[in-house]
Design a protein around this motif. Structure first.
Motif, short mmCIF file in Angstrom:
data_model
loop_
_atom_site.label_atom_id
_atom_site.label_comp_id
_atom_site.label_asym_id
_atom_site.label_seq_id
_atom_site.Cartn_x
_atom_site.Cartn_y
_atom_site.Cartn_z
N THR A 97 0.83 -1.21 0.00
CA THR A 97 0.00 0.00 0.00
C THR A 97 0.86 1.26 0.00
O THR A 97 0.35 2.37 0.13
CB THR A 97 -0.96 0.03 1.22
N GLY A 98 2.19 1.09 -0.10
CA GLY A 98 3.09 2.23 -0.19
C GLY A 98 3.41 2.90 1.13
O GLY A 98 3.76 4.08 1.16
N ARG A 99 3.35 2.15 2.23
CA ARG A 99 3.67 2.71 3.54
C ARG A 99 4.88 1.98 4.12
O ARG A 99 5.12 0.82 3.82
CB ARG A 99 2.48 2.61 4.48
N LEU A 100 5.61 2.69 4.99
CA LEU A 100 6.86 2.20 5.58
C LEU A 100 6.61 1.63 6.97
O LEU A 100 5.96 2.27 7.80
CB LEU A 100 7.87 3.34 5.67
N LEU A 101 7.18 0.46 7.24
CA LEU A 101 7.12 -0.15 8.57
C LEU A 101 8.06 0.60 9.51
O LEU A 101 9.26 0.71 9.24
CB LEU A 101 7.52 -1.62 8.50
N VAL A 102 7.51 1.12 10.60
CA VAL A 102 8.29 1.83 11.62
C VAL A 102 7.89 1.30 12.98
O VAL A 102 6.84 0.67 13.13
CB VAL A 102 8.09 3.36 11.52
N MET A 103 8.71 1.56 13.97
CA MET A 103 8.41 1.03 15.30
C MET A 103 8.70 2.03 16.40
O MET A 103 9.48 2.96 16.22
CB MET A 103 9.15 -0.28 15.53
N LYS A 104 8.03 1.79 17.50
CA LYS A 104 8.27 2.55 18.73
C LYS A 104 8.99 1.62 19.68
O LYS A 104 8.56 0.48 19.87
CB LYS A 104 6.94 3.03 19.32
N GLU A 105 10.09 2.10 20.23
CA GLU A 105 10.92 1.27 21.09
C GLU A 105 11.41 2.08 22.28
O GLU A 105 11.65 3.28 22.16
CB GLU A 105 12.12 0.76 20.28
N LEU A 165 13.37 2.98 12.88
CA LEU A 165 13.29 1.88 11.93
C LEU A 165 13.67 0.58 12.62
O LEU A 165 14.45 0.59 13.58
CB LEU A 165 14.25 2.13 10.76
N PRO A 166 13.15 -0.55 12.14
CA PRO A 166 13.56 -1.85 12.71
C PRO A 166 15.04 -2.11 12.44
O PRO A 166 15.56 -1.73 11.38
CB PRO A 166 12.70 -2.86 11.94
N GLY A 167 15.69 -2.78 13.37
CA GLY A 167 17.08 -3.15 13.18
C GLY A 167 17.86 -3.04 14.47
O GLY A 167 17.30 -2.78 15.53
N GLY A 168 19.18 -3.22 14.36
CA GLY A 168 20.01 -3.16 15.55
C GLY A 168 21.46 -3.46 15.26
O GLY A 168 21.90 -3.41 14.11
N GLY A 169 22.18 -3.84 16.30
CA GLY A 169 23.63 -3.96 16.25
C GLY A 169 24.16 -5.26 15.69
O GLY A 169 23.64 -6.34 15.95
N PRO A 207 7.66 -5.19 -2.18
CA PRO A 207 6.70 -4.76 -1.15
C PRO A 207 6.19 -5.95 -0.34
O PRO A 207 6.18 -7.08 -0.82
CB PRO A 207 5.57 -4.11 -1.94
N VAL A 208 5.76 -5.66 0.88
CA VAL A 208 5.26 -6.69 1.79
C VAL A 208 3.79 -6.44 2.11
O VAL A 208 3.28 -5.35 1.90
CB VAL A 208 6.08 -6.76 3.09
N ASN A 209 3.16 -7.46 2.67
CA ASN A 209 1.77 -7.36 3.12
C ASN A 209 1.77 -6.91 4.58
O ASN A 209 2.32 -7.60 5.44
CB ASN A 209 1.09 -8.73 2.97
N ILE A 238 4.23 -1.04 16.42
CA ILE A 238 4.61 -0.77 15.03
C ILE A 238 3.52 0.09 14.40
O ILE A 238 2.38 0.11 14.85
CB ILE A 238 4.85 -2.05 14.20
N GLU A 239 3.91 0.80 13.36
CA GLU A 239 3.00 1.60 12.55
C GLU A 239 3.43 1.46 11.10
O GLU A 239 4.55 1.03 10.81
CB GLU A 239 3.07 3.08 12.94
N TRP A 240 2.54 1.84 10.23
CA TRP A 240 2.85 1.91 8.80
C TRP A 240 2.72 3.37 8.41
O TRP A 240 1.64 3.94 8.42
CB TRP A 240 1.93 1.00 8.00
#
Length: 149
Positions: A21-29, A39-43, A100-102, A119-121
């Motif tokens: 749907t053209g949105r980016l996966l983001v997260m609250k941490e 953004l998702p990820g880490g060391g 793209p992902v679902n 998470i949010e889109w």
């Protein structure tokens, strides 16, 4: 005032995952008591390659996710230190999922709920860059949005 020079460096890998749907996966941490929009990820761990790190981080953070193929999007070329550890220089690597992902196939790992808050889109609009807490994530977001302009 004298600048503290880093005593070590850490490589980190982050994912830019765009949905169908053209949105980016983001997260609250929550990290060290500070709430971050990121953004998702880490060391990177010893013995890992960059993409191995990225895929491991996704397995740790998400109970449900779609495996992705990656392409490099951005690595900042300037020197900076961690805002949480001033003696640590960061080498950040941002990768974009090729396909793209679902959105419905992604859910946080409930075992990590103490630190992973949600998470949010996020729509790929320039004005959404301010959603991110860290400047390096805002810069990577700008590079991603430029691909869709």
């Amino acid at each position: 005032m004298e600048t503290v020079k880093a005593q070590k460096f850490t490589a980190r890998c982050y994912a830019l995952i765009v949905s169908d749907t053209g949105r980016l996966l983001v997260m609250k941490e929550r990290w060290r008591g500070v709430d971050l929009n990121k953004l998702p990820g880490g060391g990177l761990e010893l013995g890992e390659g960059l993409l191995e790190c990225l895929n491991r981080e996704l397995r740790e953070e998400f109970a449900h996710f779609e495996p992705c193929q990656w392409t490099h999007l951005h690595t900042p070329t300037h020197y900076f230190t961690s805002q949480f550890r001033p003696d640590e220089q960061l080498l950040l690597n941002y990768f974009k999922a090729v396909a793209p992902v679902n959105e419905q196939r992604w859910a946080l790992n409930p075992e990590e709920s103490e630190n992973l808050l949600g998470i949010e889109w996020l729509s790929l609009r320039k004005e959404n860059r301010s959603w991110f807490t860290l400047e390096s994530d805002r810069d990577a977001f700008d590079k991603l949005v430029a691909l869709y302009d």
